[in-house]
Scaffold this active site. Sequence first.
Site, PDB file in Angstrom:
ATOM      1  N   SER A   1       8.916  -9.476   7.895  1.00 35.55           N
ATOM      2  CA  SER A   1       8.148  -8.239   7.805  1.00 35.55           C
ATOM      3  C   SER A   1       7.023  -8.441   6.795  1.00 35.55           C
ATOM      4  CB  SER A   1       9.053  -7.068   7.432  1.00 35.55           C
ATOM      5  OG  SER A   1       9.593  -7.264   6.154  1.00 35.55           O
TER       6      SER A   1
ATOM      7  N   GLY B   1       4.789  -5.915   5.538  1.00 38.93           N
ATOM      8  CA  GLY B   1       4.260  -4.651   5.017  1.00 38.93           C
ATOM      9  C   GLY B   1       3.199  -4.080   5.951  1.00 38.93           C
TER      10      GLY B   1
ATOM     11  N   GLY C   1       2.309  -5.641   9.408  1.00 42.51           N
ATOM     12  CA  GLY C   1       3.215  -5.654  10.560  1.00 42.51           C
ATOM     13  C   GLY C   1       4.326  -6.681  10.432  1.00 42.51           C
TER      14      GLY C   1
ATOM     15  N   GLY D   1      11.877  -1.699   4.928  1.00 47.55           N
ATOM     16  CA  GLY D   1      12.609  -2.849   5.483  1.00 47.55           C
ATOM     17  C   GLY D   1      13.959  -2.406   6.052  1.00 47.55           C
ATOM     18  N   ASP D   2      14.612  -1.476   5.366  1.00 52.54           N
ATOM     19  CA  ASP D   2      15.922  -0.988   5.846  1.00 52.54           C
ATOM     20  C   ASP D   2      15.755  -0.214   7.154  1.00 52.54           C
ATOM     21  OD1 ASP D   2      16.849  -2.046   3.455  1.00 52.54           O
ATOM     22  OD2 ASP D   2      16.659  -0.128   2.404  1.00 52.54           O
TER      23      ASP D   2
HETATM   24  P1  ADP Z   1      10.664  -4.688   2.876  1.00 54.70           P
HETATM   25  O1  ADP Z   1      10.883  -3.238   2.565  1.00 54.70           O
HETATM   26  O2  ADP Z   1      11.909  -5.383   3.330  1.00 54.70           O
HETATM   27  O3  ADP Z   1       9.891  -5.442   1.819  1.00 54.70           O
HETATM   28  P2  ADP Z   1       8.194  -4.433   4.412  1.00 54.70           P
HETATM   29  O4  ADP Z   1       7.520  -3.878   3.190  1.00 54.70           O
HETATM   30  O5  ADP Z   1       7.598  -5.653   5.004  1.00 54.70           O
HETATM   31  O6  ADP Z   1       9.745  -4.685   4.205  1.00 54.70           O
HETATM   32  O7  ADP Z   1       8.185  -3.244   5.493  1.00 54.70           O
HETATM   33  C1  ADP Z   1       8.862  -3.280   6.711  1.00 54.70           C
HETATM   34  C2  ADP Z   1       7.997  -2.681   7.796  1.00 54.70           C
HETATM   35  O8  ADP Z   1       7.606  -1.333   7.456  1.00 54.70           O
HETATM   36  C3  ADP Z   1       6.682  -3.421   8.041  1.00 54.70           C
HETATM   37  O9  ADP Z   1       6.883  -4.502   8.939  1.00 54.70           O
HETATM   38  C4  ADP Z   1       5.803  -2.302   8.621  1.00 54.70           C
HETATM   39  O10 ADP Z   1       6.107  -2.064   9.969  1.00 54.70           O
HETATM   40  C5  ADP Z   1       6.263  -1.080   7.809  1.00 54.70           C
HETATM   41  N1  ADP Z   1       5.461  -0.927   6.568  1.00 54.70           N
HETATM   42  C6  ADP Z   1       5.833  -1.224   5.308  1.00 54.70           C
HETATM   43  N2  ADP Z   1       4.829  -0.986   4.428  1.00 54.70           N
HETATM   44  C7  ADP Z   1       3.794  -0.511   5.172  1.00 54.70           C
HETATM   45  C8  ADP Z   1       2.462  -0.073   4.867  1.00 54.70           C
HETATM   46  N3  ADP Z   1       1.990  -0.084   3.609  1.00 54.70           N
HETATM   47  N4  ADP Z   1       1.673   0.330   5.896  1.00 54.70           N
HETATM   48  C9  ADP Z   1       2.134   0.341   7.169  1.00 54.70           C
HETATM   49  N5  ADP Z   1       3.385  -0.049   7.503  1.00 54.70           N
HETATM   50  C10 ADP Z   1       4.201  -0.468   6.530  1.00 54.70           C
END
Ligand code: ADP
Length: 310
Positions: free
Chosen positions: A222, A224, A227, A253-254
């Site tokens: 993932s 953020g 995508g 992420g969860d």
């Molecule tokens: P984790 O919480 O495990 O660090 P991420 O931050 O990569 O995971 O977030 C998981 C998913 O949530 C991303 O793949 C995306 O789809 C969505 N997401 C997270 N942060 C954002 C953001 N700032 N803008 C748009 N989508 C987000």
Amino acid sequence: MILTLTLNPSVDISYAIEAFHLDTVNRVSNIDKTAGGKGLNVTRVLNQLSEPVTASGLIGGPLGDFIENQLDDSQIKHSFFKINDATRNCIAVLHQGKQTEILEQGPTISEEESSDFLNHVDTLIKKMDVVAISGSLPKGLNLDYYSKIIEKCHEHQLPVILDSSGDTLMTSIHSPFKPTVIKPNIDELYQLLNQPVDESIEGLKKALNNPIFNDIEWVIVSLGAKGMFAKHHNQYYKVNIPSIEVLNPVGSGDSTVAGIAAALLNHESDEQLLKKANTLGMLNAQESRTGYVNLNNYDDLYHQIELLEV
Ligand code: ADP
């Protein structure tokens, strides 16, 4: 039925105050207490999706009771194993746009509890179709503890999603009993490879082509706001998502793990799985509450996601 496992849950307290003063008294009236831990966030989102879910893990003391009561209030099924030590609190003080956290280490699990919980899981999984394991291991459990759970899931041919980090994740992916899905974020991917990853498509492809990921059916990274990048068997995907207004991305992420678990349960296509996971991650990021999604916006976001086979 999806089984979520949270081995080191907490009761998360958030104190919102205007200013935080050191070495004196801070009074707070704006208090929120929730059953916390990554696996419980996954559970809540699955429950919102009306997917059948049972939460399990290790709990003890009055905070353990609090977690069970909160799940009961939301009519979420649970089957926790009671330990002697007490479940922890994690405290976040929200002040001046900042967040100061105080995290208790949590209970220590005895050898007897460690083997009894494995038996508890073995009984539970007989009625399950998918297992999602999230978060860190409490003290007292060896780094290969998740591998032991995954071994039991293999005996019952159950797919397992493992969302953990550091040495626990490393030990689990090097074990002969591989999870079906791992969902590292980019920092966790660096840690696994022990080197920075070039975030271009070619760089990510090279990273996921590393032999440490052989025999793991799905590696979903993932990214953020950028995508996701994913590998399913030998097929690579880049998921592009729309730009959205973000309130609090903690727990995104969860929420993606909840989407992956639901898609596996319903035997959905790769495209549906990846789009569902990203939609739920984005919906979580749009809310201030962790592990909560507003499903009214689901279809709109889902249809704006672009999936590329790369
Ligand atoms: P984790 O919480 O495990 O660090 P991420 O931050 O990569 O995971 O977030 C998981 C998913 O949530 C991303 O793949 C995306 O789809 C969505 N997401 C997270 N942060 C954002 C953001 N700032 N803008 C748009 N989508 C987000």
